[in-house]
Design an enzyme around this catalytic site. Sequence first.
Site, PDB file in Angstrom:
ATOM      1  N   HIS A 121       0.815  -1.219   0.000  1.00 30.24           N
ATOM      2  CA  HIS A 121       0.000   0.000   0.000  1.00 30.24           C
ATOM      3  C   HIS A 121       0.848   1.268   0.000  1.00 30.24           C
ATOM      4  CE1 HIS A 121       0.463   0.110   4.507  1.00 30.24           C
ATOM      5  NE2 HIS A 121       0.371   1.413   4.293  1.00 30.24           N
TER       6      HIS A 121
ATOM      7  N   SER B 217       4.017   2.889   8.128  1.00 30.60           N
ATOM      8  CA  SER B 217       3.646   1.862   7.157  1.00 30.60           C
ATOM      9  C   SER B 217       4.862   1.325   6.421  1.00 30.60           C
ATOM     10  CB  SER B 217       2.662   2.435   6.137  1.00 30.60           C
ATOM     11  OG  SER B 217       1.408   2.648   6.699  1.00 30.60           O
ATOM     12  N   GLY B 218       4.859   0.014   6.197  1.00 30.61           N
ATOM     13  CA  GLY B 218       5.941  -0.617   5.467  1.00 30.61           C
ATOM     14  C   GLY B 218       7.144  -0.975   6.312  1.00 30.61           C
TER      15      GLY B 218
ATOM     16  N   ASP C 208      -0.328  -7.521   1.672  1.00 29.92           N
ATOM     17  CA  ASP C 208       0.213  -6.159   1.696  1.00 29.92           C
ATOM     18  C   ASP C 208       1.734  -6.220   1.833  1.00 29.92           C
ATOM     19  OD1 ASP C 208       0.436  -3.438   1.784  1.00 29.92           O
ATOM     20  OD2 ASP C 208      -0.492  -3.181   3.755  1.00 29.92           O
TER      21      ASP C 208
ATOM     22  N   GLY D 148       2.885   6.971   8.680  1.00 25.93           N
ATOM     23  CA  GLY D 148       4.302   7.167   8.420  1.00 25.93           C
ATOM     24  C   GLY D 148       5.143   5.963   8.783  1.00 25.93           C
TER      25      GLY D 148
END
Length: 267
Positions: free
Chosen positions: A73, A214-215, A119, A212
């Site tokens: 995402h 994320s990932g 994801d 922020g």
Amino acid sequence: MMKFVVLALMVVGAYGCGLPTFPPIVKRVVGGEDARPHSWPWQISLQYTSNSAWYHTCGGTLIASQWVLTAAHCISSSRTYRVAMGKHNLAEVEDGSVAIAAGKIVVHEKWSSFFIRNDIALVKLANPITFSDTISPACLPAEGYILPHNAPCYVTGWGRTKTGGPLPDILQQALLPVVDHATCTKTDWWGSQVKETMVCAGGDGIVSGCNGDSGGPLNCQNADGAWEVHGIVSFGSGLSCNLAKKPTVFTRVTSYITWINSTIASN
């Protein structure tokens, strides 16, 4: 699996995976805090360009000299990305840091933005990075491994420290104990939204991942003392980052070891 492990050891060389030169100062207490500089040397900042400037958008994890693990995402086909490594303070030019263009990005072929499934994405750096005291990879865990309830893992990133708060310049770390699947799928927790390809952590209403982050990685230390990336920050509650019984949900890396290995081998 054995073939990949041998390859990984050859690539890492003097800098073993999950073994930072400057070990993190970890406290088993509630509350996020500034990380020790360069103590999570696999943490990267995925950045995009706009009007000739670069902006942090997501976190990620260096897992090999030319590969970074992040969330699907985080990726938009309309953006140009680079990977900043060896960073502690995003607002400063730092010795030991480097930014390399994203040469190729592989998003999981079954990524669903509607259901938030699969994801996960891999970013291939335009050029391999040379490992150093400030830049080295995290280890990948064994395929299929399930973390026990309350395993003391840590989320790291430059995400907001609270709902609606500012994005910090300094890399943050926070203890997020793992919540087992049976608990996380209770109706007053996440229910059926959480699948077995995901892992939950946190949920105390005080500490969580946020915008922020994320990932970025869920870092968990194995029995040998090395740090493994067990999760990729995927989603949280839209009402608040720190909502009780709504722990941060991560893509469970151990569900995708075969996909990671095959993607790297074919690219």
